[in-house]
Write a protein that holds these residues in place. Structure first.
Motif, PDB file in Angstrom:
ATOM      1  N   SER A  84      -8.735  -3.568   0.777  1.00  0.00           N
ATOM      2  CA  SER A  84      -9.567  -4.672   0.309  1.00  0.00           C
ATOM      3  C   SER A  84      -8.636  -5.806  -0.122  1.00  0.00           C
ATOM      4  CB  SER A  84     -10.429  -4.203  -0.863  1.00  0.00           C
ATOM      5  OG  SER A  84      -9.625  -3.908  -1.976  1.00  0.00           O
ATOM      6  N   PHE A  85      -9.205  -6.872  -0.616  1.00  0.00           N
ATOM      7  CA  PHE A  85      -8.409  -8.030  -0.999  1.00  0.00           C
ATOM      8  C   PHE A  85      -7.716  -7.881  -2.348  1.00  0.00           C
ATOM      9  CE2 PHE A  85     -11.564  -9.786   1.948  1.00  0.00           C
ATOM     10  CZ  PHE A  85     -10.683 -10.292   2.891  1.00  0.00           C
ATOM     11  N   ASP A  86      -8.006  -6.847  -3.075  1.00  0.00           N
ATOM     12  CA  ASP A  86      -7.443  -6.675  -4.416  1.00  0.00           C
ATOM     13  C   ASP A  86      -6.951  -5.241  -4.569  1.00  0.00           C
ATOM     14  OD1 ASP A  86      -6.671  -7.330  -6.941  1.00  0.00           O
ATOM     15  OD2 ASP A  86      -8.683  -7.327  -7.792  1.00  0.00           O
ATOM     16  N   THR A  87      -5.814  -4.966  -3.973  1.00  0.00           N
ATOM     17  CA  THR A  87      -5.304  -3.598  -3.895  1.00  0.00           C
ATOM     18  C   THR A  87      -3.918  -3.508  -4.512  1.00  0.00           C
ATOM     19  OG1 THR A  87      -6.570  -3.153  -1.903  1.00  0.00           O
ATOM     20  CG2 THR A  87      -4.669  -1.758  -2.285  1.00  0.00           C
ATOM     21  N   ASP A  88      -3.684  -2.443  -5.235  1.00  0.00           N
ATOM     22  CA  ASP A  88      -2.368  -2.162  -5.808  1.00  0.00           C
ATOM     23  C   ASP A  88      -1.821  -0.914  -5.122  1.00  0.00           C
ATOM     24  OD1 ASP A  88      -0.322  -2.463  -8.037  1.00  0.00           O
ATOM     25  OD2 ASP A  88      -1.016  -0.416  -8.402  1.00  0.00           O
ATOM     26  N   ILE A  89      -0.605  -1.002  -4.602  1.00  0.00           N
ATOM     27  CA  ILE A  89       0.046   0.200  -4.088  1.00  0.00           C
ATOM     28  C   ILE A  89       1.153   0.573  -5.052  1.00  0.00           C
ATOM     29  CG2 ILE A  89      -0.580  -0.245  -1.689  1.00  0.00           C
ATOM     30  CD1 ILE A  89       2.370  -1.066  -1.217  1.00  0.00           C
ATOM     31  N   SER A  98       7.990   4.628 -11.712  1.00  0.00           N
ATOM     32  CA  SER A  98       7.042   4.114 -10.723  1.00  0.00           C
ATOM     33  C   SER A  98       7.303   2.636 -10.477  1.00  0.00           C
ATOM     34  CB  SER A  98       5.603   4.342 -11.160  1.00  0.00           C
ATOM     35  OG  SER A  98       5.290   3.545 -12.273  1.00  0.00           O
ATOM     36  N   ARG A  99       6.892   2.189  -9.311  1.00  0.00           N
ATOM     37  CA  ARG A  99       6.974   0.786  -8.917  1.00  0.00           C
ATOM     38  C   ARG A  99       5.696   0.457  -8.156  1.00  0.00           C
ATOM     39  NH1 ARG A  99      10.479   1.361 -12.001  1.00  0.00           N
ATOM     40  NH2 ARG A  99      12.590   0.553 -11.981  1.00  0.00           N
ATOM     41  N   SER A 100       5.199  -0.767  -8.313  1.00  0.00           N
ATOM     42  CA  SER A 100       3.968  -1.131  -7.619  1.00  0.00           C
ATOM     43  C   SER A 100       4.106  -2.505  -6.991  1.00  0.00           C
ATOM     44  CB  SER A 100       2.783  -1.106  -8.581  1.00  0.00           C
ATOM     45  OG  SER A 100       2.943  -2.074  -9.577  1.00  0.00           O
ATOM     46  N   ALA A 101       3.165  -2.795  -6.089  1.00  0.00           N
ATOM     47  CA  ALA A 101       3.113  -4.090  -5.423  1.00  0.00           C
ATOM     48  C   ALA A 101       1.660  -4.417  -5.124  1.00  0.00           C
ATOM     49  CB  ALA A 101       3.934  -4.065  -4.136  1.00  0.00           C
ATOM     50  N   TYR A 102       1.342  -5.685  -5.133  1.00  0.00           N
ATOM     51  CA  TYR A 102      -0.004  -6.153  -4.816  1.00  0.00           C
ATOM     52  C   TYR A 102      -0.144  -6.282  -3.307  1.00  0.00           C
ATOM     53  CZ  TYR A 102      -3.988  -9.255  -4.322  1.00  0.00           C
ATOM     54  OH  TYR A 102      -5.183  -9.806  -3.957  1.00  0.00           O
ATOM     55  N   ARG A 127      -7.871   0.451  -5.215  1.00  0.00           N
ATOM     56  CA  ARG A 127      -8.655  -0.713  -4.804  1.00  0.00           C
ATOM     57  C   ARG A 127      -9.492  -1.184  -5.982  1.00  0.00           C
ATOM     58  NH1 ARG A 127     -10.572   0.943   1.312  1.00  0.00           N
ATOM     59  NH2 ARG A 127      -8.457   1.111   2.137  1.00  0.00           N
ATOM     60  N   ALA A 128      -9.205  -2.369  -6.450  1.00  0.00           N
ATOM     61  CA  ALA A 128      -9.896  -2.905  -7.618  1.00  0.00           C
ATOM     62  C   ALA A 128     -11.190  -3.605  -7.257  1.00  0.00           C
ATOM     63  CB  ALA A 128      -8.974  -3.876  -8.355  1.00  0.00           C
ATOM     64  N   ALA A 130     -14.099  -2.738  -6.078  1.00  0.00           N
ATOM     65  CA  ALA A 130     -15.390  -2.203  -6.517  1.00  0.00           C
ATOM     66  C   ALA A 130     -15.257  -1.270  -7.710  1.00  0.00           C
ATOM     67  CB  ALA A 130     -16.072  -1.475  -5.360  1.00  0.00           C
ATOM     68  N   THR A 131     -14.552  -0.184  -7.547  1.00  0.00           N
ATOM     69  CA  THR A 131     -14.630   0.876  -8.548  1.00  0.00           C
ATOM     70  C   THR A 131     -13.285   1.319  -9.118  1.00  0.00           C
ATOM     71  OG1 THR A 131     -14.421   2.550  -6.843  1.00  0.00           O
ATOM     72  CG2 THR A 131     -16.652   1.828  -7.406  1.00  0.00           C
ATOM     73  N   LEU A 132     -12.203   0.672  -8.762  1.00  0.00           N
ATOM     74  CA  LEU A 132     -10.867   1.096  -9.161  1.00  0.00           C
ATOM     75  C   LEU A 132     -10.562   2.511  -8.657  1.00  0.00           C
ATOM     76  CD1 LEU A 132     -10.573  -0.293 -12.794  1.00  0.00           C
ATOM     77  CD2 LEU A 132      -9.498  -1.170 -10.738  1.00  0.00           C
ATOM     78  N   GLU A 133     -11.130   2.849  -7.539  1.00  0.00           N
ATOM     79  CA  GLU A 133     -10.886   4.159  -6.935  1.00  0.00           C
ATOM     80  C   GLU A 133      -9.456   4.218  -6.421  1.00  0.00           C
ATOM     81  OE1 GLU A 133     -12.878   7.097  -3.588  1.00  0.00           O
ATOM     82  OE2 GLU A 133     -13.762   5.143  -3.973  1.00  0.00           O
ATOM     83  N   THR A 134      -8.817   5.394  -6.578  1.00  0.00           N
ATOM     84  CA  THR A 134      -7.432   5.587  -6.162  1.00  0.00           C
ATOM     85  C   THR A 134      -7.344   6.756  -5.186  1.00  0.00           C
ATOM     86  OG1 THR A 134      -6.592   4.770  -8.269  1.00  0.00           O
ATOM     87  CG2 THR A 134      -5.104   6.140  -6.982  1.00  0.00           C
ATOM     88  N   HIS A 135      -6.586   6.559  -4.124  1.00  0.00           N
ATOM     89  CA  HIS A 135      -6.283   7.615  -3.175  1.00  0.00           C
ATOM     90  C   HIS A 135      -4.762   7.698  -3.051  1.00  0.00           C
ATOM     91  CE1 HIS A 135     -10.335   8.075  -0.961  1.00  0.00           C
ATOM     92  NE2 HIS A 135     -10.537   7.543  -2.153  1.00  0.00           N
ATOM     93  N   CYS A 136      -4.239   8.933  -3.029  1.00  0.00           N
ATOM     94  CA  CYS A 136      -2.791   9.151  -3.013  1.00  0.00           C
ATOM     95  C   CYS A 136      -2.379  10.061  -1.867  1.00  0.00           C
ATOM     96  CB  CYS A 136      -2.337   9.798  -4.325  1.00  0.00           C
ATOM     97  SG  CYS A 136      -2.652   8.799  -5.781  1.00  0.00           S
ATOM     98  N   THR A 137      -1.107   9.993  -1.534  1.00  0.00           N
ATOM     99  CA  THR A 137      -0.535  10.935  -0.589  1.00  0.00           C
ATOM    100  C   THR A 137      -0.248  12.227  -1.334  1.00  0.00           C
ATOM    101  OG1 THR A 137       1.770  10.342  -1.082  1.00  0.00           O
ATOM    102  CG2 THR A 137       0.657   9.056   0.644  1.00  0.00           C
ATOM    103  N   ASP A 138       0.022  13.275  -0.602  1.00  0.00           N
ATOM    104  CA  ASP A 138       0.572  14.477  -1.209  1.00  0.00           C
ATOM    105  C   ASP A 138       2.000  14.162  -1.633  1.00  0.00           C
ATOM    106  OD1 ASP A 138      -1.723  15.995  -0.716  1.00  0.00           O
ATOM    107  OD2 ASP A 138      -1.002  16.641   1.246  1.00  0.00           O
TER     108      ASP A 138
END
Length: 140
Positions: A84-89, A98-102, A127-128, A130-138
Protein backbone atom coordinates in the motif's frame (compact mmCIF):
# COMPACT_ATOMS: atom_id res chain seq x y z
CA UNK A 1 60.78 28.50 -32.37
CA UNK A 2 64.30 28.25 -31.05
CA UNK A 3 65.71 25.10 -29.51
CA UNK A 4 65.41 26.35 -25.92
CA UNK A 5 61.75 27.33 -26.36
CA UNK A 6 60.97 23.95 -27.95
CA UNK A 7 62.58 22.08 -25.04
CA UNK A 8 60.71 24.27 -22.58
CA UNK A 9 57.40 23.61 -24.35
CA UNK A 10 58.12 19.86 -24.48
CA UNK A 11 59.08 19.79 -20.81
CA UNK A 12 55.95 21.78 -19.91
CA UNK A 13 53.75 19.36 -21.87
CA UNK A 14 55.42 16.39 -20.20
CA UNK A 15 54.89 17.92 -16.76
CA UNK A 16 51.26 18.68 -17.51
CA UNK A 17 50.69 15.11 -18.72
CA UNK A 18 52.42 13.66 -15.64
CA UNK A 19 50.42 15.91 -13.33
CA UNK A 20 47.12 14.88 -14.92
CA UNK A 21 48.11 11.22 -14.48
CA UNK A 22 48.83 11.82 -10.81
CA UNK A 23 45.50 13.54 -10.34
CA UNK A 24 43.63 10.69 -11.96
CA UNK A 25 45.45 7.98 -10.06
CA UNK A 26 45.15 9.74 -6.71
CA UNK A 27 41.39 10.22 -6.90
CA UNK A 28 39.56 8.10 -4.32
CA UNK A 29 38.32 4.78 -5.56
CA UNK A 30 34.61 4.10 -5.31
CA UNK A 31 35.27 0.74 -3.71
CA UNK A 32 32.63 -0.67 -1.43
CA UNK A 33 33.36 -0.90 2.27
CA UNK A 34 33.76 -4.17 4.08
CA UNK A 35 32.10 -5.28 7.30
CA UNK A 36 31.40 -8.51 9.15
CA UNK A 37 28.58 -9.43 11.52
CA UNK A 38 28.06 -6.75 14.17
CA UNK A 39 30.14 -4.16 12.29
CA UNK A 40 27.55 -4.25 9.47
CA UNK A 41 24.67 -3.12 11.70
CA UNK A 42 23.27 0.15 10.43
CA UNK A 43 25.22 0.17 7.16
CA UNK A 44 23.64 0.56 3.73
CA UNK A 45 24.10 -2.77 1.90
CA UNK A 46 24.49 -1.02 -1.46
CA UNK A 47 27.68 0.71 -0.28
CA UNK A 48 29.31 -2.47 1.01
CA UNK A 49 30.68 -5.70 -0.44
CA UNK A 50 27.66 -7.43 1.14
CA UNK A 51 25.50 -6.76 -1.91
CA UNK A 52 27.84 -8.82 -4.10
CA UNK A 53 26.86 -12.24 -2.77
CA UNK A 54 23.48 -11.37 -1.24
CA UNK A 55 20.58 -13.68 -1.81
CA UNK A 56 16.95 -13.74 -0.81
CA UNK A 57 16.63 -16.42 1.87
CA UNK A 58 13.00 -15.86 2.91
CA UNK A 59 9.97 -14.10 1.42
CA UNK A 60 6.73 -13.30 3.26
CA UNK A 61 3.28 -13.83 1.78
CA UNK A 62 3.14 -10.05 1.16
CA UNK A 63 6.45 -10.12 -0.66
CA UNK A 64 8.89 -8.53 1.77
CA UNK A 65 12.23 -10.30 1.36
CA UNK A 66 14.91 -11.17 3.88
CA UNK A 67 18.25 -10.65 2.13
CA UNK A 68 21.41 -12.29 3.50
CA UNK A 69 25.11 -11.98 2.70
CA UNK A 70 27.22 -15.02 3.63
CA UNK A 71 30.43 -13.00 3.26
CA UNK A 72 29.29 -10.30 5.67
CA UNK A 73 27.02 -12.43 7.86
CA UNK A 74 24.46 -9.62 7.72
CA UNK A 75 20.78 -9.36 6.78
CA UNK A 76 18.39 -6.69 5.56
CA UNK A 77 14.80 -6.37 4.32
CA UNK A 78 13.87 -5.49 0.76
CA UNK A 79 10.52 -4.66 -0.85
CA UNK A 80 10.08 -4.40 -4.62
CA UNK A 81 6.34 -4.22 -5.23
CA UNK A 82 2.84 -4.90 -4.00
CA UNK A 83 2.45 -2.69 -0.96
CA UNK A 84 0.00 0.00 0.00
CA UNK A 85 1.07 3.63 -0.01
CA UNK A 86 1.94 3.67 3.69
CA UNK A 87 4.13 0.67 4.41
CA UNK A 88 7.02 0.12 6.80
CA UNK A 89 9.52 -2.65 6.15
CA UNK A 90 11.78 -3.82 8.96
CA UNK A 91 14.58 -6.26 9.56
CA UNK A 92 15.30 -7.43 13.09
CA UNK A 93 17.52 -10.01 14.72
CA UNK A 94 17.29 -12.09 17.87
CA UNK A 95 19.62 -9.66 19.70
CA UNK A 96 17.01 -6.90 19.42
CA UNK A 97 18.68 -4.89 16.66
CA UNK A 98 16.34 -3.64 13.95
CA UNK A 99 16.29 -1.23 11.03
CA UNK A 100 13.31 0.00 9.03
CA UNK A 101 12.49 1.90 5.86
CA UNK A 102 9.37 3.51 4.45
CA UNK A 103 7.92 2.00 1.28
CA UNK A 104 5.49 4.16 -0.65
CA UNK A 105 4.28 1.51 -3.07
CA UNK A 106 6.72 2.05 -5.98
CA UNK A 107 10.24 0.96 -6.86
CA UNK A 108 12.59 -0.95 -4.62
CA UNK A 109 13.30 -0.07 -1.00
CA UNK A 110 15.62 -1.79 1.45
CA UNK A 111 16.65 -1.31 5.04
CA UNK A 112 20.07 -0.89 6.55
CA UNK A 113 21.69 -4.13 7.70
CA UNK A 114 21.69 -5.98 11.01
CA UNK A 115 24.10 -8.56 12.35
CA UNK A 116 23.22 -12.15 11.41
CA UNK A 117 26.33 -13.96 12.66
CA UNK A 118 25.32 -16.98 14.73
CA UNK A 119 21.86 -15.52 15.40
CA UNK A 120 18.58 -15.27 13.48
CA UNK A 121 16.95 -12.44 11.57
CA UNK A 122 13.58 -11.89 9.92
CA UNK A 123 11.94 -9.26 7.71
CA UNK A 124 8.48 -7.79 8.30
CA UNK A 125 6.08 -5.50 6.51
CA UNK A 126 3.50 -3.37 8.30
CA UNK A 127 0.79 -1.74 6.24
CA UNK A 128 -0.57 1.31 8.00
CA UNK A 129 -3.24 2.01 5.40
CA UNK A 130 -6.02 0.12 7.10
CA UNK A 131 -5.28 -1.96 10.15
CA UNK A 132 -1.54 -1.85 10.90
CA UNK A 133 -1.45 -5.52 9.98
CA UNK A 134 2.05 -7.05 9.89
CA UNK A 135 3.32 -10.02 7.91
CA UNK A 136 6.83 -11.42 8.42
CA UNK A 137 9.19 -13.93 6.90
CA UNK A 138 10.32 -16.95 8.83
CA UNK A 139 13.60 -16.47 10.66
CA UNK A 140 16.87 -17.34 9.00
Amino acid sequence: MNSFARRLATAGSALALAASGLLLSSSPASAATSCYGPSCTGLDPSTTVCQSDARTVRTSDWGVELRYSPTCRAAWARKTSGASFDTDIRVSNTQGDSRSAYYGGYGTVYTAMVNDKDIYARACETRAYATLETHCTDSY
